[in-house]
Write a protein that holds these residues in place. Sequence first.
Motif, PDB file in Angstrom:
ATOM      1  N   MET A  61      49.221  44.939  53.827  1.00 26.67           N
ATOM      2  CA  MET A  61      48.887  46.380  53.724  1.00 26.67           C
ATOM      3  C   MET A  61      49.131  47.049  55.065  1.00 26.67           C
ATOM      4  O   MET A  61      48.674  46.569  56.103  1.00 26.67           O
ATOM      5  CB  MET A  61      47.426  46.550  53.323  1.00 26.67           C
ATOM      6  CG  MET A  61      47.000  47.989  53.106  1.00 26.67           C
ATOM      7  SD  MET A  61      45.282  48.075  52.475  1.00 26.67           S
ATOM      8  CE  MET A  61      45.156  49.811  52.185  1.00 26.67           C
ATOM      9  N   SER A  62      49.870  48.113  55.103  1.00 26.69           N
ATOM     10  CA  SER A  62      50.182  48.799  56.349  1.00 26.69           C
ATOM     11  C   SER A  62      48.967  49.539  56.872  1.00 26.69           C
ATOM     12  O   SER A  62      48.195  50.132  56.120  1.00 26.69           O
ATOM     13  CB  SER A  62      51.326  49.793  56.136  1.00 26.69           C
ATOM     14  OG  SER A  62      51.495  50.609  57.271  1.00 26.69           O
ATOM     15  N   ALA A  63      48.810  49.531  58.203  1.00 24.54           N
ATOM     16  CA  ALA A  63      47.696  50.246  58.815  1.00 24.54           C
ATOM     17  C   ALA A  63      47.765  51.731  58.515  1.00 24.54           C
ATOM     18  O   ALA A  63      46.751  52.418  58.490  1.00 24.54           O
ATOM     19  CB  ALA A  63      47.689  50.005  60.324  1.00 24.54           C
ATOM     20  N   LEU A  64      49.010  52.240  58.256  1.00 28.83           N
ATOM     21  CA  LEU A  64      49.177  53.666  58.004  1.00 28.83           C
ATOM     22  C   LEU A  64      48.565  54.080  56.677  1.00 28.83           C
ATOM     23  O   LEU A  64      48.302  55.255  56.454  1.00 28.83           O
ATOM     24  CB  LEU A  64      50.667  54.025  58.043  1.00 28.83           C
ATOM     25  CG  LEU A  64      51.373  53.838  59.394  1.00 28.83           C
ATOM     26  CD1 LEU A  64      52.855  54.147  59.265  1.00 28.83           C
ATOM     27  CD2 LEU A  64      50.732  54.730  60.453  1.00 28.83           C
ATOM     28  N   THR A  65      48.366  53.131  55.757  1.00 32.50           N
ATOM     29  CA  THR A  65      47.805  53.475  54.455  1.00 32.50           C
ATOM     30  C   THR A  65      46.284  53.397  54.447  1.00 32.50           C
ATOM     31  O   THR A  65      45.657  53.706  53.445  1.00 32.50           O
ATOM     32  CB  THR A  65      48.359  52.540  53.370  1.00 32.50           C
ATOM     33  OG1 THR A  65      47.903  51.206  53.623  1.00 32.50           O
ATOM     34  CG2 THR A  65      49.879  52.564  53.362  1.00 32.50           C
ATOM     35  N   ILE A  66      45.679  52.968  55.549  1.00 34.49           N
ATOM     36  CA  ILE A  66      44.223  52.894  55.639  1.00 34.49           C
ATOM     37  C   ILE A  66      43.690  54.263  56.047  1.00 34.49           C
ATOM     38  O   ILE A  66      44.144  54.848  57.031  1.00 34.49           O
ATOM     39  CB  ILE A  66      43.792  51.831  56.660  1.00 34.49           C
ATOM     40  CG1 ILE A  66      44.298  50.454  56.235  1.00 34.49           C
ATOM     41  CG2 ILE A  66      42.283  51.792  56.816  1.00 34.49           C
ATOM     42  CD1 ILE A  66      44.029  49.362  57.247  1.00 34.49           C
ATOM     43  N   SER A  67      42.757  54.773  55.301  1.00 33.19           N
ATOM     44  CA  SER A  67      42.212  56.095  55.605  1.00 33.19           C
ATOM     45  C   SER A  67      41.423  56.064  56.904  1.00 33.19           C
ATOM     46  O   SER A  67      41.004  54.993  57.384  1.00 33.19           O
ATOM     47  CB  SER A  67      41.299  56.559  54.471  1.00 33.19           C
ATOM     48  OG  SER A  67      40.114  55.774  54.433  1.00 33.19           O
ATOM     49  N   ALA A  68      41.221  57.248  57.472  1.00 35.38           N
ATOM     50  CA  ALA A  68      40.446  57.353  58.713  1.00 35.38           C
ATOM     51  C   ALA A  68      39.023  56.863  58.492  1.00 35.38           C
ATOM     52  O   ALA A  68      38.435  56.209  59.371  1.00 35.38           O
ATOM     53  CB  ALA A  68      40.445  58.803  59.199  1.00 35.38           C
ATOM     54  N   ASP A  69      38.474  57.142  57.323  1.00 36.06           N
ATOM     55  CA  ASP A  69      37.111  56.690  57.020  1.00 36.06           C
ATOM     56  C   ASP A  69      37.046  55.164  56.938  1.00 36.06           C
ATOM     57  O   ASP A  69      36.085  54.544  57.396  1.00 36.06           O
ATOM     58  CB  ASP A  69      36.623  57.303  55.705  1.00 36.06           C
ATOM     59  CG  ASP A  69      36.289  58.785  55.833  1.00 36.06           C
ATOM     60  OD1 ASP A  69      36.119  59.242  56.989  1.00 36.06           O
ATOM     61  OD2 ASP A  69      36.196  59.460  54.803  1.00 36.06           O
ATOM     62  N   GLU A  70      38.084  54.568  56.353  1.00 39.30           N
ATOM     63  CA  GLU A  70      38.107  53.103  56.240  1.00 39.30           C
ATOM     64  C   GLU A  70      38.267  52.458  57.612  1.00 39.30           C
ATOM     65  O   GLU A  70      37.623  51.455  57.918  1.00 39.30           O
ATOM     66  CB  GLU A  70      39.243  52.677  55.315  1.00 39.30           C
ATOM     67  CG  GLU A  70      39.436  51.173  55.197  1.00 39.30           C
ATOM     68  CD  GLU A  70      38.276  50.431  54.554  1.00 39.30           C
ATOM     69  OE1 GLU A  70      38.395  49.208  54.358  1.00 39.30           O
ATOM     70  OE2 GLU A  70      37.226  51.070  54.254  1.00 39.30           O
ATOM     71  N   GLU A  71      39.110  53.034  58.433  1.00 38.29           N
ATOM     72  CA  GLU A  71      39.288  52.489  59.785  1.00 38.29           C
ATOM     73  C   GLU A  71      37.990  52.615  60.586  1.00 38.29           C
ATOM     74  O   GLU A  71      37.626  51.707  61.338  1.00 38.29           O
ATOM     75  CB  GLU A  71      40.429  53.213  60.504  1.00 38.29           C
ATOM     76  CG  GLU A  71      40.831  52.531  61.808  1.00 38.29           C
ATOM     77  CD  GLU A  71      42.167  53.009  62.337  1.00 38.29           C
ATOM     78  OE1 GLU A  71      42.522  52.629  63.452  1.00 38.29           O
ATOM     79  OE2 GLU A  71      42.867  53.764  61.619  1.00 38.29           O
ATOM     80  N   LYS A  72      37.280  53.722  60.393  1.00 35.50           N
ATOM     81  CA  LYS A  72      35.989  53.907  61.064  1.00 35.50           C
ATOM     82  C   LYS A  72      34.982  52.873  60.575  1.00 35.50           C
ATOM     83  O   LYS A  72      34.205  52.314  61.355  1.00 35.50           O
ATOM     84  CB  LYS A  72      35.480  55.327  60.817  1.00 35.50           C
ATOM     85  CG  LYS A  72      34.160  55.638  61.522  1.00 35.50           C
ATOM     86  CD  LYS A  72      33.738  57.081  61.262  1.00 35.50           C
ATOM     87  CE  LYS A  72      32.418  57.395  61.948  1.00 35.50           C
ATOM     88  NZ  LYS A  72      31.988  58.806  61.686  1.00 35.50           N
ATOM     89  N   ARG A  73      34.994  52.618  59.271  1.00 29.56           N
ATOM     90  CA  ARG A  73      34.078  51.620  58.708  1.00 29.56           C
ATOM     91  C   ARG A  73      34.371  50.243  59.273  1.00 29.56           C
ATOM     92  O   ARG A  73      33.453  49.495  59.662  1.00 29.56           O
ATOM     93  CB  ARG A  73      34.216  51.590  57.183  1.00 29.56           C
ATOM     94  CG  ARG A  73      33.248  50.622  56.491  1.00 29.56           C
ATOM     95  CD  ARG A  73      33.531  50.532  54.996  1.00 29.56           C
ATOM     96  NE  ARG A  73      34.749  49.788  54.728  1.00 29.56           N
ATOM     97  CZ  ARG A  73      34.809  48.455  54.669  1.00 29.56           C
ATOM     98  NH1 ARG A  73      33.712  47.717  54.869  1.00 29.56           N
ATOM     99  NH2 ARG A  73      35.955  47.851  54.412  1.00 29.56           N
ATOM    100  N   LEU A  74      35.642  49.898  59.373  1.00 32.51           N
ATOM    101  CA  LEU A  74      36.034  48.600  59.915  1.00 32.51           C
ATOM    102  C   LEU A  74      35.643  48.473  61.390  1.00 32.51           C
ATOM    103  O   LEU A  74      35.160  47.422  61.824  1.00 32.51           O
ATOM    104  CB  LEU A  74      37.538  48.388  59.759  1.00 32.51           C
ATOM    105  CG  LEU A  74      38.038  48.192  58.325  1.00 32.51           C
ATOM    106  CD1 LEU A  74      39.558  48.163  58.296  1.00 32.51           C
ATOM    107  CD2 LEU A  74      37.465  46.922  57.721  1.00 32.51           C
ATOM    108  N   LYS A  75      35.840  49.534  62.131  1.00 31.37           N
ATOM    109  CA  LYS A  75      35.461  49.507  63.544  1.00 31.37           C
ATOM    110  C   LYS A  75      33.958  49.299  63.683  1.00 31.37           C
ATOM    111  O   LYS A  75      33.490  48.566  64.566  1.00 31.37           O
ATOM    112  CB  LYS A  75      35.880  50.810  64.239  1.00 31.37           C
ATOM    113  CG  LYS A  75      35.616  50.795  65.741  1.00 31.37           C
ATOM    114  CD  LYS A  75      36.140  52.060  66.414  1.00 31.37           C
ATOM    115  CE  LYS A  75      35.874  52.013  67.914  1.00 31.37           C
ATOM    116  NZ  LYS A  75      36.360  53.238  68.600  1.00 31.37           N
TER     117      LYS A  75
END
Length: 294
Positions: free
Chosen positions: A1-15
């Motif tokens: 899965m490309s990082a570009l397809t991860i939403s900002a909210d999902e990236e925030k959740r992962l962080k």
Amino acid sequence: MSALTISADEEKRLKGQGFLNNKGTDNFSARVLTVNGKVTAAQQRCLAEAAEQFGNGNLTFTTRQTVEVQGIPYEKIEAFRAYIAKEGLETGGTGPKVRPVVSCKGTTCQYGLLDSFAISEEIHERFYKGYHDVKLPHKFKIAVGGCPNNCVKPNLNDLGIIGQSVPNFDESVCKGCKKCAIEAVCPMGAAKVVDKKLHIDPEVCIHCGRCRGKCHFDAMKESTYGFKIYIGGRWGKKISHGRALGKVFTSKEEAMDVIERAILFFRDNGLPGERFAETIERLGFENVEKALLG
């Protein structure tokens, strides 16, 4: 899965869970928590296996004594978390909250004046885990140093503890020796024989404990152990040297209560995005100290 397809909210959740995107790739580094840098042999084996199965085979170590497993694809994150959980390991340590506690090796170090492993583990349980859902204006870092050698730089953390050994000098026993063993061993030059009596400058003495038991006539047989607490330190783009509260705490319970007051004071008085150092600067050190000492 490309990082570009991860939403900002999902990236925030992962962080928030301790997964940081690897620059220029679609993979993540997992920030695995340690308690004061200690990892058991079984946990090390588990991390090595996880790095090979889910990541790129590399482990790195942060300045805050956590372990990062690199190169984990997005779709393997949950499997990775489940795998390391079998050895009691978890990811995290990010966000505007109390961060994992760092500690020196004062428990085993010849210079250690306190059980730095034990007290840092207690702080970890009470304030990292216990306050995990308490949102603060910014991150809040705590470091525990076993002695004034300052190996983990407690005074460059939002709050730092340093072990203390306050000399109890019995002047009535002092012989004013020409070659004073106390004066010879003091690394700061705080102890000097003047007019045939030893004098210790309280403004220079750092309470390192090197002088305890060194006098041949037992003028320095005892010392008082305690904790010095610094507040308002930070490093990074902006550096602030923390200032010590105006007393040495001889009770661990009292020191722990001061830590709690500092966290809650920051929660209630800090502005969003403001580090504790800036809160103290804005409100005045003396006012903050008064609030913490009650």
